[in-house]
Motif scaffolding. Sequence first.
Motif, short mmCIF file in Angstrom:
data_model
loop_
_atom_site.label_atom_id
_atom_site.label_comp_id
_atom_site.label_asym_id
_atom_site.label_seq_id
_atom_site.Cartn_x
_atom_site.Cartn_y
_atom_site.Cartn_z
N ARG A 183 0.85 -1.19 0.00
CA ARG A 183 0.00 0.00 0.00
C ARG A 183 0.89 1.24 0.00
N ARG A 184 0.54 2.19 -0.83
CA ARG A 184 1.27 3.47 -0.82
C ARG A 184 0.57 4.44 0.12
N LEU A 185 1.35 5.18 0.89
CA LEU A 185 0.77 6.13 1.84
C LEU A 185 0.10 7.27 1.09
N PRO A 186 -0.95 7.85 1.69
CA PRO A 186 -1.62 8.98 1.05
C PRO A 186 -0.75 10.23 1.09
N ASP A 187 -1.10 11.18 0.25
CA ASP A 187 -0.41 12.47 0.23
C ASP A 187 -0.44 13.07 1.62
N VAL A 188 0.72 13.42 2.14
CA VAL A 188 0.82 13.93 3.51
C VAL A 188 0.05 15.23 3.69
N ASN A 189 -0.20 15.95 2.60
CA ASN A 189 -0.89 17.24 2.69
C ASN A 189 -2.40 17.11 2.56
N LYS A 190 -2.90 15.89 2.38
CA LYS A 190 -4.33 15.67 2.26
C LYS A 190 -4.88 14.97 3.51
N LEU A 191 -6.12 15.29 3.84
CA LEU A 191 -6.74 14.62 4.98
C LEU A 191 -6.92 13.14 4.67
N ALA A 192 -6.58 12.32 5.63
CA ALA A 192 -6.74 10.87 5.45
C ALA A 192 -7.04 10.26 6.80
N ASP A 193 -7.99 9.35 6.83
CA ASP A 193 -8.38 8.70 8.07
C ASP A 193 -7.19 7.92 8.65
N ASN A 194 -7.11 7.91 10.00
CA ASN A 194 -5.99 7.25 10.64
C ASN A 194 -6.40 6.11 11.54
N GLY A 195 -7.63 5.59 11.37
CA GLY A 195 -8.05 4.52 12.26
C GLY A 195 -8.38 3.21 11.56
N PHE A 199 -3.21 -11.18 11.22
CA PHE A 199 -2.57 -9.93 11.61
C PHE A 199 -3.42 -8.75 11.16
N LEU A 200 -3.30 -7.67 11.92
CA LEU A 200 -3.91 -6.39 11.55
C LEU A 200 -2.78 -5.39 11.34
N LEU A 201 -2.84 -4.69 10.23
CA LEU A 201 -1.83 -3.68 9.89
C LEU A 201 -2.53 -2.34 9.72
N HIS A 202 -2.12 -1.36 10.51
CA HIS A 202 -2.73 -0.04 10.41
C HIS A 202 -2.43 0.58 9.05
N GLN A 203 -3.46 1.11 8.40
CA GLN A 203 -3.30 1.82 7.14
C GLN A 203 -2.97 3.27 7.46
N ILE A 204 -1.69 3.59 7.38
CA ILE A 204 -1.20 4.89 7.83
C ILE A 204 -1.85 6.00 7.04
N GLY A 205 -2.43 6.98 7.77
CA GLY A 205 -3.04 8.13 7.13
C GLY A 205 -2.14 9.35 7.22
N ALA A 206 -2.72 10.52 7.04
CA ALA A 206 -1.95 11.76 7.07
C ALA A 206 -1.44 12.03 8.48
N ALA A 207 -0.41 12.86 8.57
CA ALA A 207 0.19 13.19 9.86
C ALA A 207 -0.83 13.92 10.75
N PRO A 208 -0.82 13.60 12.07
CA PRO A 208 0.02 12.61 12.74
C PRO A 208 -0.53 11.19 12.58
N GLY A 209 0.28 10.31 12.00
CA GLY A 209 -0.13 8.93 11.79
C GLY A 209 0.66 8.00 12.70
N TYR A 210 0.58 6.70 12.41
CA TYR A 210 1.34 5.73 13.19
C TYR A 210 1.41 4.42 12.42
N ASP A 211 2.48 3.69 12.65
CA ASP A 211 2.69 2.36 12.08
C ASP A 211 2.39 1.36 13.20
N HIS A 212 1.49 0.40 12.94
CA HIS A 212 1.00 -0.46 14.02
C HIS A 212 0.73 -1.85 13.45
N ILE A 213 1.29 -2.88 14.09
CA ILE A 213 1.06 -4.27 13.68
C ILE A 213 0.58 -5.06 14.90
N LEU A 214 -0.55 -5.75 14.73
CA LEU A 214 -1.12 -6.57 15.79
C LEU A 214 -1.32 -7.99 15.29
#
Length: 213
Positions: A132-144, A156-171
């Motif tokens: 997956r490619r991350l969204p444009d950092v300057n555009k609003l993107a959901d982070n949940g 496994f669950l992998l968080h789909q990183i959104g715009a800043a402030p985002g996070y990388d999360h693996i469960l």
Amino acid sequence: MKKLLWILLLCLPSLQAAQTPHQHDYTGSHGMVLFAANDSLLVSHLPLYRPPHDYQLVYEVTLPADIQHAVLAALQQNKLLTLLPADFDLRRLINASVFTVNADIYRGHFERGGERWLSGIAVTFSRQLYQRRLPDVNKLADNGSYAAFSHHGQMFLLHQIGAAPGYDHILKVSALPPVLQFSQSTPEQIPGLIQQQGIKVQQLYLETQDFQP
């Protein structure tokens, strides 16, 4: 004056090339976090917002048999292990190629005081499991939002990183939650919310520092 202008025009392409940030080179350092699906080893590329590092990529990898056994044993003890391969072209991962490159393995995060444990290990990237490619950092993107994938009988669950402030999360989870959207919660709260649904959950990796505005 005309001669000076002609010289400047000739030099312009090289000046522009010199100003091109090195960070846009696909060939370079691409760190990863290691985790396990039973007896299979997986890696997740540690992405950044800036290209070309703005890709979430999960791969199955294989190591020499004795090294693989030792790494799996460490992961079973919930040790954080990160992988730092020799420089390679990230497009090989993006394009789902199969290839081998030497790498160092660190106890802990190699950029956060981690200790080099194994050096020059041959790592074969054998199968792409997620891209997956991350969204444009300057555009609003959901982070949940989370994506689910399974491998060798584990989910496994992998968080789909959104715009800043985002996070990388693996469960790692024992079952698929009915909802994979946690937009009103912090990453620290999400494992508990999943457990409340009667699902076993283990946090394998969480990174917030690299995804601040």
